[in-house]
Design a protein around this motif. Structure first.
Motif, PDB file in Angstrom:
ATOM      1  N   SER A 108      -0.259   4.473  -1.615  1.00 46.71           N
ATOM      2  CA  SER A 108      -1.352   5.258  -1.025  1.00 46.71           C
ATOM      3  C   SER A 108      -0.862   6.111   0.147  1.00 46.71           C
ATOM      4  CB  SER A 108      -2.466   4.325  -0.546  1.00 46.71           C
ATOM      5  OG  SER A 108      -2.017   3.590   0.577  1.00 46.71           O
TER       6      SER A 108
ATOM      7  N   ARG B 121       0.541   9.088   1.989  1.00 46.90           N
ATOM      8  CA  ARG B 121       0.739  10.507   1.681  1.00 46.90           C
ATOM      9  C   ARG B 121       1.864  11.032   2.556  1.00 46.90           C
ATOM     10  NH1 ARG B 121      -5.325  12.313   2.202  1.00 46.90           N
ATOM     11  NH2 ARG B 121      -5.211  10.572   3.632  1.00 46.90           N
TER      12      ARG B 121
ATOM     13  N   GLY C 121       0.797  -1.229   0.000  1.00 44.22           N
ATOM     14  CA  GLY C 121       0.000   0.000   0.000  1.00 44.22           C
ATOM     15  C   GLY C 121       0.828   1.276   0.000  1.00 44.22           C
TER      16      GLY C 121
END
Lengths: 330, 188
Positions: free
Chosen positions: B61, B63, B58
């Motif tokens: 994803s 940030r 992940g």
């Protein structure tokens, strides 16, 4: 408030999770109760100890990173195509099963079309493979009082050579022609799908694969490399070869000469009856289509006809070819 | 931290070697965290591996305005809670000795304090006992206490993480502390 009830509140009090009123009450009680004070102090001490423990960093085991990266590599790597042993033993049944599945899907899809349901409710005329077009038309006339149908295909067919059916007819729906239908009936004959499994053992599988590809190219065959399936006997190099029936026997002999033949099986699946039945269904729908007046009914029929035509064409194509599954083992 | 950020950017672009370097930076923290959550080294290793595998999958994803360590931390907590939910019926109580791992005796360096050497030793011993007592608790009590006292989550956050009511969290923390005191009593 008694000490027993206080005990329930001390925990939340330590965490600052009590409402103002309750917190003030606990505070008042604690100032005058040694027992609850001790409990409060121990709770604080335990929380503090936990915080200290959480600040401690314990080194990960020495092999941790290597094991982790190995796992990530394994999980992100494309796994080789693995055939289950039962599939290897029963590959013919599996291929048959897939074909049956396709037929079933096609059948279910077709059954959803109202027009086919209507046909299914009527006794379908039996169409022999060598019957002429008119047989089907005449047989349907009794079921179709909408008017004469045998002339409709021809009058609406300005280009007899065209035998494709538009799978998604646009408005207005164009009447279909019958030339394809006629030719199909004339073409009726024994049809079978032949596949062969050839397992050979070689010294150099890469070299054998190259030679097999050359042989297939000379026989104008289509090839598809299936990678390296793993069977219970080890890793194979698998090649799917589709060749014209007339050249299949020669190619099979050539491929066998690449190494020692471990196993060779040829399977013949006679589809003559299924082809005839599907053709019959196609005929009936075709006649209904020529008589159909409503646009949505025409569209439904066209879609059904398109599916049936594709199936017939596929069978015709497959019946002209032979599929060879070549397994090269080291 | 700039170096870690650069590695994250590279890993987000699919650079496995950059991710390997990230693992090196965070593995001890993540493993320690997993050790508190699971209470034994074998489960901690498995959980820590899951955390990194999950983060690798992940990472695109992630940030970068958030802290990567905190992100890993959250993944660990979520995975652990899911694991506890799956194993809810198997009421396993860890009896591992808290200060030993497959690598041998753990060296715990407690935070520096102004306590005298004797007080420091006492505190260290007490922390060791708390850790042992924690490991003897039922998972539902251990989880809430770890989340509250070690991870510093408030009751609302714990309720949200565990998908239960605030009242349940309050009650579990209270009962968990009672059980912990009882276990400590056996060790003292």
């Amino acid at each position: 408030m008694d000490c027993r009830h206080m005990e329930e509140l001390i925990s939340a009090y330590v965490d600052g999770e009590l409402a103002q009123v309750d917190a003030e009450e606990v505070s008042r009680h604690l100032s005058g109760c040694a027992r609850c004070q001790a409990s409060y102090a121990l709770t604080l001490e335990i929380s503090e100890a936990c915080r200290q423990i959480s600040q401690t960093v314990t080194p990960a085991p020495a092999e941790f990173k290597a094991a982790l990266m190995q796992r990530i590599n394994n999980e992100t790597k494309v796994k080789p195509f693995k055939l289950a042993p039962w599939l290897l033993r029963n590959w013919k049944q599996a291929v048959g099963g897939i074909a049956a599945g396709i037929l079933l899907v096609l059948g279910i899809y077709s059954m959803n079309v109202n027009s086919i349901m209507q046909v299914a409710q009527n006794p379908a005329p039996i169409v022999q493979p060598n019957q002429e077009t008119t047989t089907g038309i005449q047989a349907n006339q009794n079921d179709n009082p909408a008017g004469p149908t045998e002339s409709a295909p021809e009058t609406n067919n300005p280009s007899p050579g065209e035998d494709k059916i538009d799978p998604a007819p646009t408005d207005p729906v164009q009447p279909l022609n019958s030339s394809g239908l006629s030719s199909r009936i004339m073409m009726s004959k024994e049809r079978s799908i032949v596949s062969a499994l050839l397992q050979i053992k070689v010294n150099n599988s890469a070299d054998a694969l190259d030679k097999a590809l050359n042989m297939a190219a000379q026989a104008q065959a289509e090839t598809q490399n299936l990678g390296q399936p793993i069977s219970q006997d080890g890793v194979y190099t698998a090649l799917k070869i589709t060749v014209a029936k007339s050249r299949a026997a020669g190619l099979l002999t050539q491929l066998g000469s690449l190494g020692t033949v471990i196993n060779q099986e040829v399977t013949k699946n006679d589809i003559t009856t299924r082809y005839a039945e599907t053709l019959s269904q196609y005929q009936i729908l075709f006649i209904q289509r020529t008589a159909a007046t409503e646009a949505n009914q025409q569209a439904d029929l066209d879609q059904s006809l398109s599916l049936l035509q594709k199936q017939l064409e596929n069978w015709e194509q497959q019946a002209e070819q032979e599929t060879i599954l070549l397994w090269i083992a080291k | 931290m700039t170096q870690v950020n650069d590695l994250i950017v590279q890993a987000q672009q699919g650079d496995l070697s950059a991710f390997e370097k990230i693992v090196l930076v965070f593995q001890d923290k993540v493993y320690s965290h997993c050790l508190y959550l699971t209470g034994n080294s074998d489960d901690a290793q498995d959980l820590a591996q899951d955390v990194f595998v999950q983060s690798f999958k992940g990472i695109r994803s992630f940030r970068r305005e958030a802290d990567f360590g905190t992100w890993l931390h959250r993944i660990a907590v979520n995975l652990w809670i899911n694991l506890c939910r799956r194993n809810k019926k198997a009421t396993v109580i860890s009896i591992d000795e808290a200060l030993t791992t497959s690598q041998g005796e753990l060296l715990r360096e407690l935070a520096a304090s102004d306590d005298s050497p004797l007080e420091q030793i006492e505190r260290r011993e007490f922390s060791g006992m708390v850790n042992q007592a924690l490991n003897r608790l039922a998972p539902e009590y251990r989880t809430v206490l770890v989340l509250r006292d070690m991870e510093g989550y408030n009751y609302d956050e714990i309720a949200s993480l565990l998908d239960c009511s605030l009242g349940t969290v309050k009650s579990r923390i209270n009962r968990g502390r009672k059980s912990l005191k009882k276990e400590l009593g056996k060790l003292l």
